[in-house]
Design an enzyme around this catalytic site. Structure first.
Site, PDB file in Angstrom:
ATOM      1  N   THR A 132       5.769 -65.575 -34.203  1.00 49.89           N
ATOM      2  CA  THR A 132       6.780 -66.450 -34.131  1.00 49.89           C
ATOM      3  C   THR A 132       7.589 -66.548 -35.359  1.00 49.89           C
ATOM      4  OG1 THR A 132       7.224 -69.073 -33.949  1.00 49.89           O
ATOM      5  CG2 THR A 132       5.174 -68.142 -34.759  1.00 49.89           C
ATOM      6  N   ASP A 133       8.920 -67.176 -34.946  1.00 45.87           N
ATOM      7  CA  ASP A 133       9.753 -67.359 -36.366  1.00 45.87           C
ATOM      8  C   ASP A 133       9.367 -68.732 -37.280  1.00 45.87           C
ATOM      9  OD1 ASP A 133      10.532 -69.643 -34.568  1.00 45.87           O
ATOM     10  OD2 ASP A 133      12.671 -69.194 -34.809  1.00 45.87           O
ATOM     11  N   GLU A 134       8.386 -69.332 -36.622  1.00 46.61           N
ATOM     12  CA  GLU A 134       7.757 -70.662 -37.374  1.00 46.61           C
ATOM     13  C   GLU A 134       7.049 -70.121 -38.654  1.00 46.61           C
ATOM     14  OE1 GLU A 134       6.338 -74.057 -35.263  1.00 46.61           O
ATOM     15  OE2 GLU A 134       7.837 -73.641 -33.526  1.00 46.61           O
ATOM     16  N   TYR A 158      -0.062 -75.037 -36.478  1.00 45.49           N
ATOM     17  CA  TYR A 158       0.218 -73.754 -35.573  1.00 45.49           C
ATOM     18  C   TYR A 158       0.701 -72.745 -36.329  1.00 45.49           C
ATOM     19  CZ  TYR A 158       2.876 -71.067 -32.574  1.00 45.49           C
ATOM     20  OH  TYR A 158       3.647 -70.167 -31.688  1.00 45.49           O
ATOM     21  N   LYS A 162      -0.572 -68.918 -37.097  1.00 47.23           N
ATOM     22  CA  LYS A 162       0.215 -67.674 -36.521  1.00 47.23           C
ATOM     23  C   LYS A 162       0.369 -66.998 -37.869  1.00 47.23           C
ATOM     24  CE  LYS A 162       1.490 -66.494 -33.107  1.00 47.23           C
ATOM     25  NZ  LYS A 162       0.698 -65.808 -31.959  1.00 47.23           N
TER      26      LYS A 162
HETATM   27  P1  NAD Z   1       1.197 -70.526 -23.616  1.00 47.39           P
HETATM   28  O1  NAD Z   1       0.430 -71.741 -24.477  1.00 47.39           O
HETATM   29  O2  NAD Z   1       2.323 -70.982 -22.662  1.00 47.39           O
HETATM   30  O3  NAD Z   1       0.203 -69.527 -23.347  1.00 47.39           O
HETATM   31  C1  NAD Z   1      -0.977 -69.177 -23.956  1.00 47.39           C
HETATM   32  C2  NAD Z   1      -1.844 -68.507 -23.286  1.00 47.39           C
HETATM   33  O4  NAD Z   1      -2.939 -67.800 -23.962  1.00 47.39           O
HETATM   34  C3  NAD Z   1      -2.440 -69.287 -22.165  1.00 47.39           C
HETATM   35  O5  NAD Z   1      -2.336 -68.736 -20.903  1.00 47.39           O
HETATM   36  C4  NAD Z   1      -3.901 -69.646 -22.470  1.00 47.39           C
HETATM   37  O6  NAD Z   1      -4.800 -69.889 -21.430  1.00 47.39           O
HETATM   38  C5  NAD Z   1      -4.118 -68.123 -23.063  1.00 47.39           C
HETATM   39  N1  NAD Z   1      -5.241 -68.478 -24.245  1.00 47.39           N
HETATM   40  C6  NAD Z   1      -5.522 -69.512 -25.213  1.00 47.39           C
HETATM   41  N2  NAD Z   1      -6.440 -69.427 -25.872  1.00 47.39           N
HETATM   42  C7  NAD Z   1      -6.997 -68.287 -25.463  1.00 47.39           C
HETATM   43  C8  NAD Z   1      -8.071 -67.536 -25.812  1.00 47.39           C
HETATM   44  N3  NAD Z   1      -9.075 -67.898 -26.670  1.00 47.39           N
HETATM   45  N4  NAD Z   1      -8.623 -66.428 -24.934  1.00 47.39           N
HETATM   46  C9  NAD Z   1      -7.807 -65.990 -24.275  1.00 47.39           C
HETATM   47  N5  NAD Z   1      -6.632 -66.413 -23.769  1.00 47.39           N
HETATM   48  C10 NAD Z   1      -6.264 -67.699 -24.295  1.00 47.39           C
HETATM   49  O7  NAD Z   1       2.057 -69.775 -25.027  1.00 47.39           O
HETATM   50  P2  NAD Z   1       3.418 -68.988 -24.908  1.00 47.39           P
HETATM   51  O8  NAD Z   1       4.543 -70.051 -25.168  1.00 47.39           O
HETATM   52  O9  NAD Z   1       3.540 -68.352 -23.602  1.00 47.39           O
HETATM   53  O10 NAD Z   1       3.415 -68.078 -26.079  1.00 47.39           O
HETATM   54  C11 NAD Z   1       2.896 -66.792 -25.973  1.00 47.39           C
HETATM   55  C12 NAD Z   1       2.643 -66.107 -27.430  1.00 47.39           C
HETATM   56  O11 NAD Z   1       4.061 -66.003 -27.969  1.00 47.39           O
HETATM   57  C13 NAD Z   1       2.273 -67.014 -28.572  1.00 47.39           C
HETATM   58  O12 NAD Z   1       1.260 -66.176 -29.090  1.00 47.39           O
HETATM   59  C14 NAD Z   1       3.078 -67.598 -29.258  1.00 47.39           C
HETATM   60  O13 NAD Z   1       2.563 -67.965 -30.542  1.00 47.39           O
HETATM   61  C15 NAD Z   1       4.331 -66.650 -29.226  1.00 47.39           C
HETATM   62  N6  NAD Z   1       5.550 -67.276 -29.121  1.00 47.39           N
HETATM   63  C16 NAD Z   1       5.933 -68.360 -28.259  1.00 47.39           C
HETATM   64  C17 NAD Z   1       7.297 -68.906 -28.314  1.00 47.39           C
HETATM   65  C18 NAD Z   1       7.716 -69.907 -27.604  1.00 47.39           C
HETATM   66  O14 NAD Z   1       8.792 -70.415 -27.582  1.00 47.39           O
HETATM   67  N7  NAD Z   1       6.854 -70.271 -26.584  1.00 47.39           N
HETATM   68  C19 NAD Z   1       8.009 -68.406 -29.412  1.00 47.39           C
HETATM   69  C20 NAD Z   1       7.804 -67.293 -30.283  1.00 47.39           C
HETATM   70  C21 NAD Z   1       6.337 -66.845 -30.121  1.00 47.39           C
HETATM   71  O1  DAU Z   2      10.217 -71.092 -32.745  1.00 49.18           O
HETATM   72  C1  DAU Z   2       9.304 -70.644 -31.974  1.00 49.18           C
HETATM   73  C2  DAU Z   2       8.419 -71.684 -31.260  1.00 49.18           C
HETATM   74  O2  DAU Z   2       9.095 -72.398 -30.690  1.00 49.18           O
HETATM   75  C3  DAU Z   2       7.088 -71.072 -30.892  1.00 49.18           C
HETATM   76  O3  DAU Z   2       6.266 -70.387 -31.818  1.00 49.18           O
HETATM   77  C4  DAU Z   2       6.070 -72.245 -30.205  1.00 49.18           C
HETATM   78  O4  DAU Z   2       5.128 -71.862 -29.517  1.00 49.18           O
HETATM   79  C5  DAU Z   2       6.918 -73.129 -29.188  1.00 49.18           C
HETATM   80  O5  DAU Z   2       6.260 -74.058 -28.732  1.00 49.18           O
HETATM   81  C6  DAU Z   2       8.380 -73.549 -29.952  1.00 49.18           C
HETATM   82  O6  DAU Z   2       8.108 -74.554 -31.131  1.00 49.18           O
HETATM   83  P1  DAU Z   2       8.830 -75.734 -31.124  1.00 49.18           P
HETATM   84  O7  DAU Z   2       7.847 -76.721 -32.005  1.00 49.18           O
HETATM   85  O8  DAU Z   2      10.287 -75.759 -31.928  1.00 49.18           O
HETATM   86  O9  DAU Z   2       8.923 -76.281 -29.783  1.00 49.18           O
HETATM   87  P2  DAU Z   2       9.032 -77.694 -28.949  1.00 49.18           P
HETATM   88  O10 DAU Z   2       9.686 -77.460 -27.452  1.00 49.18           O
HETATM   89  O11 DAU Z   2       7.781 -78.355 -29.073  1.00 49.18           O
HETATM   90  O12 DAU Z   2      10.110 -78.531 -29.774  1.00 49.18           O
HETATM   91  C7  DAU Z   2      11.369 -78.042 -29.605  1.00 49.18           C
HETATM   92  C8  DAU Z   2      12.037 -78.936 -30.729  1.00 49.18           C
HETATM   93  O13 DAU Z   2      12.307 -80.246 -29.957  1.00 49.18           O
HETATM   94  C9  DAU Z   2      11.371 -79.508 -31.929  1.00 49.18           C
HETATM   95  O14 DAU Z   2      12.374 -79.579 -33.143  1.00 49.18           O
HETATM   96  C10 DAU Z   2      10.699 -80.819 -31.514  1.00 49.18           C
HETATM   97  C11 DAU Z   2      11.881 -81.308 -30.406  1.00 49.18           C
HETATM   98  N1  DAU Z   2      11.128 -82.170 -29.307  1.00 49.18           N
HETATM   99  C12 DAU Z   2       9.962 -81.605 -28.734  1.00 49.18           C
HETATM  100  C13 DAU Z   2       9.290 -82.419 -27.785  1.00 49.18           C
HETATM  101  C14 DAU Z   2       8.291 -82.136 -27.109  1.00 49.18           C
HETATM  102  C15 DAU Z   2      11.737 -83.564 -29.268  1.00 49.18           C
HETATM  103  O15 DAU Z   2      12.546 -83.942 -29.805  1.00 49.18           O
HETATM  104  N2  DAU Z   2      10.974 -84.292 -28.326  1.00 49.18           N
HETATM  105  C16 DAU Z   2       9.914 -83.728 -27.595  1.00 49.18           C
HETATM  106  O16 DAU Z   2       9.354 -84.411 -26.678  1.00 49.18           O
END
Ligand code: NAD
Ligand code: DAU
Length: 356
Positions: A132-134, A158, A162
């Site tokens: 992730t970019d975080e 988180y 990562k």
């Molecule tokens: P998600 O939370 O939707 O899915 C995570 C999956 O991993 C789930 O299906 C869960 O059951 C599985 N899991 C959790 N713990 C586990 C374990 N111990 N063993 C096996 N499986 C397990 O997450 P996502 O949003 O799909 O993100 C996927 C990946 O991409 C993550 O590594 C996250 O850090 C990265 N990522 C997410 C975003 C985003 O915007 N969602 C952006 C950049 C990177």
């Molecule tokens: O940047 C990549 C990341 O993006 C991934 O690594 C994470 O897995 C993914 O969850 C996401 O993280 P964020 O914290 O940016 O996503 P989230 O959707 O939780 O929140 C997006 C923005 O919106 C953040 O600034 C918090 C804000 N927010 C979120 C929620 C849930 C609100 O203002 N209200 C809300 O109820």
């Protein structure tokens, strides 16, 4: 075949569907099915021999050894993680276990498998770490976007977990020669997104006439990428990324949260008008997230220069597709809002005073 971890989650399930459609190559999908994993996302693959699902934990070394020995994957695509920042604030332990210990365990199992391969297969093997970019921390409003050499400055449990996993992957390459690539992507949105994250939460709350919670002043900036574009970027890096390198993936689409909220409201007004009035009436400013990162921005020039990848969707096209998907999949939306989902919403939002 390839081994995908976390392939029942949001991005993982989009990736499995995209991969099988684009390449036809079989997938061994290992997922623990935590609250975030949902086999319904993969219903279209039911009975398809190209999708082998195993419910299991990436911390389970014996299981990993058995899966590597039985299926002999040519690559590992590591998506499995605890992924929600707010949950990491309420309970960081699960993030350390899955994201750090789980990545370590997977690296060790992959290394053992890889070390015993014949030379040609050893050279072709890949461990692709999805990050992730975080991990880069927060940017000032006018600072340049994150490049791949930006210092690691994670600010949440988180992002710290990562960042730790990224460091492990890097070290396994430098010390043991494991052929790794890492991608650091910005905020994804699209189908099958669990409604604890901002965009799907806005959609399901708006459709239910519930408040649309905006943390703090809503001026936090994120870069948003359609999930299908993340999948195509991962395919490009897996195929041609240079070993040991990291690639940033982003949508060239920085937006303040409050602007995202208004866009979703306006589109819903068009696609599913509410007789009670415009959806923006539901916007509610609430107490901010502790340690909330102010701005993320991705410089995605390296992946474009080296691999020719650019996002195919604009935000306008991607968000429209996303809303249409949620409107057409009311059953999926209803099913994921189970008892444990309602418990989480109560835990996260009860203590956030409106207007704070
Ligand atoms: P998600 O939370 O939707 O899915 C995570 C999956 O991993 C789930 O299906 C869960 O059951 C599985 N899991 C959790 N713990 C586990 C374990 N111990 N063993 C096996 N499986 C397990 O997450 P996502 O949003 O799909 O993100 C996927 C990946 O991409 C993550 O590594 C996250 O850090 C990265 N990522 C997410 C975003 C985003 O915007 N969602 C952006 C950049 C990177
Ligand atoms: O940047 C990549 C990341 O993006 C991934 O690594 C994470 O897995 C993914 O969850 C996401 O993280 P964020 O914290 O940016 O996503 P989230 O959707 O939780 O929140 C997006 C923005 O919106 C953040 O600034 C918090 C804000 N927010 C979120 C929620 C849930 C609100 O203002 N209200 C809300 O109820």
């Amino acid at each position: 075949m390839i081994l995908v971890t976390g392939g029942a989650g949001f991005i993982g399930s989009n990736f499995v569907l995209d991969w099988i459609e684009a390449t036809g190559e079989p997938v061994l999908n290992l997922d623990a099915l935590t609250y975030a994993g949902n086999l319904r996302n993969l219903a279209s693959l039911q009975g398809d021999p190209r999708h082998v699902f195993v419910q299991g934990d990436i911390c389970d070394r014996a299981l990993l050894d058995r899966l590597f020995a039985e299926h002999r994957p040519r690559a590992v695509l590591h998506f499995a993680a605890e992924s929600h920042v707010d949950r990491s604030i309420h309970g960081p332990g699960a993030f350390m276990r899955t994201n750090v210990e789980g990545t370590f365990t997977l690296l060790e199992a992959a290394r053992q498998h890889w070390a015993a391969l014949p030379a040609d297969k050893k050279a072709a093997f890949r461990f692709h770490h999805v990050s992730t970019d975080e991990v880069y921390g927060s940017l000032a409003p006018d600072a340049p976007a994150f490049t791949e050499i930006h210092p690691y400055e994670p600010n949440s449990p988180y992002s710290a977990s990562k960042a730790a996993s990224d460091h492990l992957v890097r070290a396994w390459h430098h010390t043991y020669g494991l052929p790794v690539v890492t991608t650091n992507c910005s905020n994804n949105y699209g189908p099958y997104h669990f409604p604890e994250k901002l965009i799907p939460l806005l959609i399901v709350n708006a459709l239910a006439g519930k408040p649309l919670p905006v943390y703090g002043d809503g001026q936090q900036v994120r870069d948003w990428l359609y999930v299908g574009d993340h999948c195509s970027a991962i395919r490009a890096v897996l195929a041609n990324g240079r070993l040991g390198e990291t690639y940033n993936i982003g949508g060239w689409n920085e937006q303040a949260n409050i602007d995202i909220v208004h866009t979703v409201c306006k589109l819903l007004d068009e696609l599913r008008p509410d007789p009670a009035g415009p959806y923006k009436r539901l916007i509610t400013f609430v107490t901010d997230r502790p340690g909330h990162d102010r701005r993320y921005a991705i410089d995605a020039r390296k992946i474009e220069r080296e691999l020719g990848w650019r996002p195919a969707e604009t935000f306008a096209s991607g968000i429209r597709k996303t809303l249409q998907w949620y409107l057409a999949n009311a059953d999926w939306v209803a099913e994921v809002q189970s008892g444990s989902y309602r418990d989480w919403v109560a835990q996260n939002y009860a203590a956030r005073a409106p207007g704070a």
